[in-house]
Write a protein that holds these residues in place. Sequence first.
Motif, PDB file in Angstrom:
ATOM      1  N   ALA A 222     -18.929  19.308   8.729  1.00  0.00           N
ATOM      2  CA  ALA A 222     -19.408  19.787   7.429  1.00  0.00           C
ATOM      3  C   ALA A 222     -18.335  20.599   6.726  1.00  0.00           C
ATOM      4  O   ALA A 222     -18.137  20.469   5.501  1.00  0.00           O
ATOM      5  CB  ALA A 222     -20.673  20.609   7.613  1.00  0.00           C
ATOM      6  N   GLY A 223     -17.619  21.449   7.491  1.00  0.00           N
ATOM      7  CA  GLY A 223     -16.540  22.220   6.888  1.00  0.00           C
ATOM      8  C   GLY A 223     -15.423  21.335   6.370  1.00  0.00           C
ATOM      9  O   GLY A 223     -14.878  21.559   5.277  1.00  0.00           O
ATOM     10  N   LEU A 224     -15.061  20.312   7.124  1.00  0.00           N
ATOM     11  CA  LEU A 224     -14.038  19.368   6.678  1.00  0.00           C
ATOM     12  C   LEU A 224     -14.493  18.590   5.446  1.00  0.00           C
ATOM     13  O   LEU A 224     -13.712  18.334   4.530  1.00  0.00           O
ATOM     14  CB  LEU A 224     -13.701  18.406   7.815  1.00  0.00           C
ATOM     15  N   ALA A 225     -15.770  18.222   5.430  1.00  0.00           N
ATOM     16  CA  ALA A 225     -16.306  17.502   4.274  1.00  0.00           C
ATOM     17  C   ALA A 225     -16.266  18.378   3.026  1.00  0.00           C
ATOM     18  O   ALA A 225     -15.928  17.895   1.930  1.00  0.00           O
ATOM     19  CB  ALA A 225     -17.734  17.045   4.566  1.00  0.00           C
ATOM     20  N   ALA A 226     -16.621  19.649   3.185  1.00  0.00           N
ATOM     21  CA  ALA A 226     -16.558  20.561   2.043  1.00  0.00           C
ATOM     22  C   ALA A 226     -15.126  20.686   1.539  1.00  0.00           C
ATOM     23  O   ALA A 226     -14.876  20.727   0.317  1.00  0.00           O
ATOM     24  CB  ALA A 226     -17.107  21.927   2.446  1.00  0.00           C
ATOM     25  N   HIS A 227     -14.169  20.733   2.465  1.00  0.00           N
ATOM     26  CA  HIS A 227     -12.750  20.790   2.085  1.00  0.00           C
ATOM     27  C   HIS A 227     -12.354  19.526   1.332  1.00  0.00           C
ATOM     28  O   HIS A 227     -11.646  19.584   0.314  1.00  0.00           O
ATOM     29  CB  HIS A 227     -11.897  20.976   3.340  1.00  0.00           C
ATOM     30  N   ASP A 228     -12.780  18.366   1.821  1.00  0.00           N
ATOM     31  CA  ASP A 228     -12.477  17.105   1.136  1.00  0.00           C
ATOM     32  C   ASP A 228     -13.023  17.101  -0.291  1.00  0.00           C
ATOM     33  O   ASP A 228     -12.345  16.677  -1.232  1.00  0.00           O
ATOM     34  CB  ASP A 228     -13.076  15.928   1.916  1.00  0.00           C
ATOM     35  N   LEU A 229     -14.266  17.540  -0.439  1.00  0.00           N
ATOM     36  CA  LEU A 229     -14.877  17.554  -1.764  1.00  0.00           C
ATOM     37  C   LEU A 229     -14.111  18.474  -2.709  1.00  0.00           C
ATOM     38  O   LEU A 229     -13.937  18.160  -3.900  1.00  0.00           O
ATOM     39  CB  LEU A 229     -16.338  17.995  -1.668  1.00  0.00           C
ATOM     40  N   ALA A 230     -13.655  19.603  -2.185  1.00  0.00           N
ATOM     41  CA  ALA A 230     -12.961  20.585  -3.019  1.00  0.00           C
ATOM     42  C   ALA A 230     -11.552  20.151  -3.390  1.00  0.00           C
ATOM     43  O   ALA A 230     -11.002  20.620  -4.392  1.00  0.00           O
ATOM     44  CB  ALA A 230     -12.911  21.932  -2.297  1.00  0.00           C
ATOM     45  N   THR A 231     -10.965  19.263  -2.604  1.00  0.00           N
ATOM     46  CA  THR A 231      -9.571  18.874  -2.832  1.00  0.00           C
ATOM     47  C   THR A 231      -9.419  17.457  -3.377  1.00  0.00           C
ATOM     48  O   THR A 231      -8.307  16.920  -3.391  1.00  0.00           O
ATOM     49  CB  THR A 231      -8.764  19.015  -1.530  1.00  0.00           C
ATOM     50  N   GLY A 232     -10.508  16.838  -3.815  1.00  0.00           N
ATOM     51  CA  GLY A 232     -10.418  15.563  -4.517  1.00  0.00           C
ATOM     52  C   GLY A 232     -10.342  14.330  -3.660  1.00  0.00           C
ATOM     53  O   GLY A 232      -9.990  13.250  -4.156  1.00  0.00           O
TER      54      GLY A 232
ATOM     55  N   ARG B  45      -9.680   9.886  -4.426  1.00  0.00           N
ATOM     56  CA  ARG B  45      -8.692   9.010  -3.786  1.00  0.00           C
ATOM     57  C   ARG B  45      -9.363   7.772  -3.219  1.00  0.00           C
ATOM     58  O   ARG B  45      -8.884   6.640  -3.393  1.00  0.00           O
ATOM     59  CB  ARG B  45      -7.969   9.766  -2.667  1.00  0.00           C
ATOM     60  N   ILE B  46     -10.494   7.980  -2.558  1.00  0.00           N
ATOM     61  CA  ILE B  46     -11.200   6.854  -1.955  1.00  0.00           C
ATOM     62  C   ILE B  46     -11.762   5.932  -3.038  1.00  0.00           C
ATOM     63  O   ILE B  46     -11.713   4.700  -2.907  1.00  0.00           O
ATOM     64  CB  ILE B  46     -12.298   7.378  -1.017  1.00  0.00           C
ATOM     65  N   ALA B  47     -12.289   6.505  -4.113  1.00  0.00           N
ATOM     66  CA  ALA B  47     -12.815   5.681  -5.210  1.00  0.00           C
ATOM     67  C   ALA B  47     -11.711   4.829  -5.825  1.00  0.00           C
ATOM     68  O   ALA B  47     -11.936   3.673  -6.213  1.00  0.00           O
ATOM     69  CB  ALA B  47     -13.460   6.567  -6.269  1.00  0.00           C
ATOM     70  N   HIS B  48     -10.516   5.387  -5.915  1.00  0.00           N
ATOM     71  CA  HIS B  48      -9.376   4.619  -6.444  1.00  0.00           C
ATOM     72  C   HIS B  48      -9.089   3.415  -5.555  1.00  0.00           C
ATOM     73  O   HIS B  48      -8.857   2.299  -6.058  1.00  0.00           O
ATOM     74  CB  HIS B  48      -8.153   5.524  -6.545  1.00  0.00           C
ATOM     75  N   LEU B  49      -9.103   3.612  -4.247  1.00  0.00           N
ATOM     76  CA  LEU B  49      -8.870   2.497  -3.327  1.00  0.00           C
ATOM     77  C   LEU B  49      -9.989   1.465  -3.427  1.00  0.00           C
ATOM     78  O   LEU B  49      -9.740   0.254  -3.427  1.00  0.00           O
ATOM     79  CB  LEU B  49      -8.766   3.019  -1.896  1.00  0.00           C
ATOM     80  N   ARG B  50     -11.237   1.940  -3.500  1.00  0.00           N
ATOM     81  CA  ARG B  50     -12.373   1.016  -3.634  1.00  0.00           C
ATOM     82  C   ARG B  50     -12.235   0.177  -4.892  1.00  0.00           C
ATOM     83  O   ARG B  50     -12.446  -1.060  -4.868  1.00  0.00           O
ATOM     84  CB  ARG B  50     -13.668   1.807  -3.680  1.00  0.00           C
ATOM     85  N   ASP B  51     -11.893   0.814  -5.995  1.00  0.00           N
ATOM     86  CA  ASP B  51     -11.767   0.084  -7.259  1.00  0.00           C
ATOM     87  C   ASP B  51     -10.601  -0.897  -7.219  1.00  0.00           C
ATOM     88  O   ASP B  51     -10.661  -1.978  -7.828  1.00  0.00           O
ATOM     89  CB  ASP B  51     -11.601   1.066  -8.415  1.00  0.00           C
ATOM     90  N   ASP B  52      -9.542  -0.541  -6.507  1.00  0.00           N
ATOM     91  CA  ASP B  52      -8.411  -1.456  -6.351  1.00  0.00           C
ATOM     92  C   ASP B  52      -8.836  -2.683  -5.555  1.00  0.00           C
ATOM     93  O   ASP B  52      -8.477  -3.819  -5.892  1.00  0.00           O
ATOM     94  CB  ASP B  52      -7.254  -0.736  -5.661  1.00  0.00           C
TER      95      ASP B  52
ATOM     96  N   TRP C 237      -9.605   7.537   6.592  1.00  0.00           N
ATOM     97  CA  TRP C 237      -8.344   6.948   7.037  1.00  0.00           C
ATOM     98  C   TRP C 237      -8.019   5.638   6.315  1.00  0.00           C
ATOM     99  O   TRP C 237      -7.096   4.927   6.714  1.00  0.00           O
ATOM    100  CB  TRP C 237      -8.368   6.749   8.552  1.00  0.00           C
ATOM    101  N   SER C 238      -8.730   5.305   5.259  1.00  0.00           N
ATOM    102  CA  SER C 238      -8.393   4.108   4.480  1.00  0.00           C
ATOM    103  C   SER C 238      -7.097   4.350   3.695  1.00  0.00           C
ATOM    104  O   SER C 238      -6.894   5.430   3.145  1.00  0.00           O
ATOM    105  CB  SER C 238      -9.523   3.772   3.507  1.00  0.00           C
ATOM    106  N   THR C 239      -6.253   3.325   3.658  1.00  0.00           N
ATOM    107  CA  THR C 239      -4.956   3.442   2.988  1.00  0.00           C
ATOM    108  C   THR C 239      -4.765   2.300   1.990  1.00  0.00           C
ATOM    109  O   THR C 239      -5.497   1.298   2.010  1.00  0.00           O
ATOM    110  CB  THR C 239      -3.811   3.396   4.003  1.00  0.00           C
ATOM    111  N   GLU C 240      -3.742   2.446   1.156  1.00  0.00           N
ATOM    112  CA  GLU C 240      -3.404   1.376   0.218  1.00  0.00           C
ATOM    113  C   GLU C 240      -3.027   0.102   0.972  1.00  0.00           C
ATOM    114  O   GLU C 240      -3.371  -1.009   0.544  1.00  0.00           O
ATOM    115  CB  GLU C 240      -2.260   1.829  -0.688  1.00  0.00           C
ATOM    116  N   ALA C 241      -2.322   0.260   2.080  1.00  0.00           N
ATOM    117  CA  ALA C 241      -1.947  -0.920   2.874  1.00  0.00           C
ATOM    118  C   ALA C 241      -3.177  -1.620   3.428  1.00  0.00           C
ATOM    119  O   ALA C 241      -3.230  -2.859   3.482  1.00  0.00           O
ATOM    120  CB  ALA C 241      -1.008  -0.501   4.012  1.00  0.00           C
ATOM    121  N   ASP C 242      -4.183  -0.843   3.835  1.00  0.00           N
ATOM    122  CA  ASP C 242      -5.436  -1.433   4.312  1.00  0.00           C
ATOM    123  C   ASP C 242      -6.067  -2.292   3.229  1.00  0.00           C
ATOM    124  O   ASP C 242      -6.554  -3.402   3.500  1.00  0.00           O
ATOM    125  CB  ASP C 242      -6.428  -0.342   4.711  1.00  0.00           C
TER     126      ASP C 242
END
Length: 409
Positions: free
Chosen positions: A271-281, A285-292, A378-383
Amino acid sequence: MKDWLIDATPAQAGASAHPGLAGGPVYLDYNATTPVDPRVAEAMLPYLTNLFGNPSSSHSYGEQPGAAVERARAQVAALIGARPREVVFTASGSEADLLALRGAVIASGHPRPHVITQATEHPAVLETCRALERLHGARVTTLPVDGAGLLDPAVLEAALTDETVLVSVMAANNETGALQPIADLAALARTRGALFHCDAAQAAGKIPLDVQALDLLTVVGHKMYAPKGIGALYVRDGVALEPVVYGGGQERGLRAGTENVALAVALGIAAGLAAHDLATGAPARIAHLRDDLQRRLTTALQGRVHLNGPAEHRLPNTLNISIDGVLGHDLLAATPSVAASTGSACHSGTHTPSPVLSAMGHDAARALSALRLSLGRWSTEADIETAAAALINAARIREQGPAAPGPEA
């Protein structure tokens, strides 16, 4: 507790490439389950070894485990905007849903309690509702959704009665990522005196959540990089529930049994890591990969790719599409370099359409051609490049069908 367990990004924590994904296919099934974050695993390890004490014990062996459980409770509460005492640990999201629905119906004392849900809920909710009908005399109303999988608040408003004790609507659909208008729905339930439960298994950690307008909310560990076997239910102060496990009074008396300290710690760190992810955008990043990924598929397979679910009001990590001319399970079987899901179920070799897509009004052909591609930490542009190329190639081959036989010699 090491500060970097919360503050570091995966790369800074030495987890830029998750060991469980190394050498395997591109993992696009994060909505099914997430890899356990190495930082989560490290945090829980002491409670599987040296810090073994019962968290309820008054002697020194129980002090650190007891403090760890309460720290984890506070971390989960912070993620969803609750007070720590309002968080009850459970063994799964399904158990949390059961505690919420069964607990509210029995505690209501109503001779014929009315429960409202909607057609694309997770089976943990839908099957519990069926059990409440069979075992507790409940009357259940299952509301329809529109073509995007969304529930119209006006439909809920029309279904509410003075006998309605509970409304249960998920925050985000596990197949399409569709985000329900939870605030509007909860407000309507409150005006009629009904409790509102939200299954946020897929939403927690992916989008901001605030429980202030809700009565009950489900969180699941293995959907947000903690191990399987741990979940939590937010229970607003003052909400009465029948316990799901009777016994020694742990977890506010709602779920007896000695707490699994290691798993509670894991959920807290996650939960703490998730809160950090939400706060740091991180979601952006993931939405950009999904849309790509969606763009690559749509461009290469022009006219054949159809989005299932809303284009805007969906989880940032979820892409559910149907590709004309190919069955989803056949396409995935032809692309072993990609690990993803379809919406169909297989029974004795026969595939049946997803109930979610069917409830949205899609015919069997479209439902059986669906793919759920869900991304994560852990999703990447290469993925995305690798997965798109493999799916496009397989879809083109499948559409062409078997090659025609050559001329006889």
